[in-house]
Design a protein around this motif. Sequence first.
Motif, mmCIF file in Angstrom:
data_model
loop_
_atom_site.group_PDB
_atom_site.id
_atom_site.type_symbol
_atom_site.label_atom_id
_atom_site.label_comp_id
_atom_site.label_asym_id
_atom_site.label_seq_id
_atom_site.Cartn_x
_atom_site.Cartn_y
_atom_site.Cartn_z
ATOM 1 N N ALA A 13 0.683 -0.860 -0.023
ATOM 2 C CA ALA A 13 -0.048 0.141 0.030
ATOM 3 C C ALA A 13 0.697 1.493 0.420
ATOM 4 C CB ALA A 13 -1.260 -0.229 1.326
ATOM 5 N N GLU A 14 1.881 0.913 0.149
ATOM 6 C CA GLU A 14 2.996 2.140 0.128
ATOM 7 C C GLU A 14 3.792 3.146 -0.866
ATOM 8 O OE1 GLU A 14 3.604 -0.714 2.320
ATOM 9 O OE2 GLU A 14 1.609 0.718 3.754
ATOM 10 N N HIS A 46 0.429 -12.920 -0.553
ATOM 11 C CA HIS A 46 -0.369 -11.526 -0.052
ATOM 12 C C HIS A 46 -0.923 -10.280 -0.315
ATOM 13 C CE1 HIS A 46 -0.412 -9.029 3.728
ATOM 14 N NE2 HIS A 46 0.531 -8.142 2.842
ATOM 15 N N HIS A 48 -2.478 -6.315 -1.872
ATOM 16 C CA HIS A 48 -3.282 -5.890 -1.262
ATOM 17 C C HIS A 48 -3.556 -5.433 -2.490
ATOM 18 C CE1 HIS A 48 -1.232 -4.007 2.720
ATOM 19 N NE2 HIS A 48 -0.622 -4.925 2.072
ATOM 20 N N SER A 81 -5.108 -8.820 2.834
ATOM 21 C CA SER A 81 -4.258 -7.700 4.103
ATOM 22 C C SER A 81 -5.021 -7.007 4.669
ATOM 23 C CB SER A 81 -2.955 -6.720 2.901
ATOM 24 O OG SER A 81 -2.637 -5.528 4.456
ATOM 25 N N THR A 82 -5.306 -7.209 5.887
ATOM 26 C CA THR A 82 -6.393 -6.376 6.945
ATOM 27 C C THR A 82 -5.135 -5.202 7.292
ATOM 28 O OG1 THR A 82 -5.707 -7.833 8.586
ATOM 29 C CG2 THR A 82 -7.331 -8.679 7.349
ATOM 30 N N GLY A 83 -4.084 -4.624 7.657
ATOM 31 C CA GLY A 83 -3.186 -4.753 7.614
ATOM 32 C C GLY A 83 -3.756 -3.239 6.342
ATOM 33 N N GLY A 84 -3.839 -2.946 5.242
ATOM 34 C CA GLY A 84 -4.214 -2.166 4.375
ATOM 35 C C GLY A 84 -3.009 -1.292 4.489
ATOM 36 N N VAL A 86 -1.412 2.456 5.887
ATOM 37 C CA VAL A 86 -2.019 3.488 7.425
ATOM 38 C C VAL A 86 -2.659 4.143 7.670
ATOM 39 C CG1 VAL A 86 1.030 3.310 8.230
ATOM 40 C CG2 VAL A 86 0.012 4.911 7.324
ATOM 41 N N SER A 105 -4.287 -11.380 7.125
ATOM 42 C CA SER A 105 -2.808 -10.925 7.716
ATOM 43 C C SER A 105 -3.313 -10.480 9.096
ATOM 44 C CB SER A 105 -1.727 -9.544 7.346
ATOM 45 O OG SER A 105 -2.276 -9.274 7.143
ATOM 46 N N THR A 107 -1.871 -7.732 12.796
ATOM 47 C CA THR A 107 -0.685 -7.234 13.171
ATOM 48 C C THR A 107 -0.560 -7.695 14.266
ATOM 49 O OG1 THR A 107 -0.116 -6.119 11.094
ATOM 50 C CG2 THR A 107 0.729 -5.694 12.757
ATOM 51 N N PHE A 113 5.552 3.806 11.679
ATOM 52 C CA PHE A 113 6.305 3.140 10.611
ATOM 53 C C PHE A 113 6.578 3.710 9.529
ATOM 54 C CE2 PHE A 113 4.254 0.735 6.241
ATOM 55 C CZ PHE A 113 4.299 -0.082 6.210
ATOM 56 N N PHE A 118 1.482 1.989 12.317
ATOM 57 C CA PHE A 118 1.028 1.342 11.473
ATOM 58 C C PHE A 118 -0.296 1.109 13.276
ATOM 59 C CE2 PHE A 118 0.471 -3.591 10.198
ATOM 60 C CZ PHE A 118 -1.003 -3.376 9.575
ATOM 61 N N GLU A 227 5.896 -5.712 -2.714
ATOM 62 C CA GLU A 227 5.509 -4.747 -1.228
ATOM 63 C C GLU A 227 7.162 -3.884 0.144
ATOM 64 O OE1 GLU A 227 2.440 -6.644 0.786
ATOM 65 O OE2 GLU A 227 2.520 -5.402 2.554
HETATM 66 N N1 KMH Z 1 0.649 -1.537 4.190
HETATM 67 C C1 KMH Z 1 1.257 -1.389 5.775
HETATM 68 C C2 KMH Z 1 0.317 -0.939 6.586
HETATM 69 C C3 KMH Z 1 -0.463 -6.073 6.327
HETATM 70 O O1 KMH Z 1 -0.682 -6.407 5.192
HETATM 71 O O2 KMH Z 1 -1.437 -6.509 7.743
HETATM 72 C C4 KMH Z 1 0.518 -2.762 6.428
HETATM 73 C C5 KMH Z 1 0.706 -3.959 5.756
HETATM 74 C C6 KMH Z 1 0.939 -5.222 6.624
HETATM 75 O O3 KMH Z 1 0.810 -4.075 5.012
#
Ligand code: KMH
Length: 281
Positions: A13-14, A46, A48, A81-84, A86, A105, A107, A113, A118, A227
Motif C-alpha cells: 500500500a506504500e 499476500h 493489497h 491484507s487486513t493491514g491495508g 496506515v 494478515s 498484525t 512505520f 501502523f 511490497e
Molecule cells: N501497509 C502496512 C501499513 C499487512 O498487510 O497486514 C501494513 C501491512 C501489513 O502491509
Amino acid sequence: MDRTVITVAPTGAESSKADVPALPVTLAELVTTARDCAAVGASVVHVHIRDDEARPTLALGRLRETVAALRAETDLIVQLSTGGAVTDGEADRLAVLDAEPDMASCTMGTVNFGRDVFCNRWDFIVELHTRMRDRRIVPEYELFDLGHVASLHRLLDRHGLPYGGHVHVDLVMGVPGGMPGTAAAMVAAVAELPVGATFSATGVGRSTLPVALAALSTGGHLRVGMEDSLSYAPGRPVRNNTELVARAAGLARVAQRPPMAVAEVRALLGIRDDSAAALTR
Ligand code: KMH
Ligand code: ZN
C-alpha cells in the motif's frame, strides 16, 4: 522442515504506480503476476488492492472480485491484507474478512512505520482473530517487533488457537520503527515463538537478502515481493515480482529446502478444504 513456503507480496500500500511503473495495481496485472510467481515457486499471495486511480483501497466488491479471479486463474493460497494502508480505519480493515479469503494478515501490535504509525489496538487484534476463526480464515500473524511475539502468546492464551489449529507467523523485519532485519533479531524472535508455530520472514528494503538467508538457516519460510523491496541489488531496481520469487526459490534450493507444493502448504497451514475445492468448480 525440508521444503520452503514462498509467499509473494506483490503490491503493498506504500508505493505509487507513478514512482514504480512495474508495480501490479490492476486486477489483470495482479492475476498475471500471481500466475508468473506461482510458476517459479510461490504458494501464497499476500494481496493489497488498488482503485482505478491506483490508490490503495479496501473496497469490498473489488476485494471479492480479486479473490474470485485469483482462485479462478491460479492455485495460490489467497491471503488478503487486513493491514491495508496506515490511513485505513478499523471497520474497513475488519470488513476485508467478508471477502472470504483463505488467509488474512493479523498484525500483533502497533508499530512506528517510517514517519507514520501502523495502529493495531489490542481489542482490534482480538476482534480480527475471533472473526477469522468464525469464518474459517487462517491468520498469518504479522510480527514487526519482539513485543509482538509476547502479544501473540497473550492472544492465544486468552482467546485460543486460530482456525485450523496451526499457528503461522510472518516476521516483518527492517521496517523503520520495527525490529531490524538481522540474523540476531530473527534468532531472538524465533526463540520466543509458540511451540509448533511455523514462521516466514520478510526483510524490508536492504535487509531482504540477509533476512531470507537467516530464515532458511533457522527453518523458516520466505516472503518476498515489491511490497517489501524495490531494489534487486544496489543501483538495480526490481523489474517485477517474478524475479524476486525466482531468486527466493533459488536460495531455497541452495539450502536444500526447495519450494513446497501448494497442496502441501494448504495442509501445513490448515487451509479449509472447500476453498481448494472451489478451484475445480
Ligand atoms: N501497509 C502496512 C501499513 C499487512 O498487510 O497486514 C501494513 C501491512 C501489513 O502491509
Ligand atoms: Zn501487507
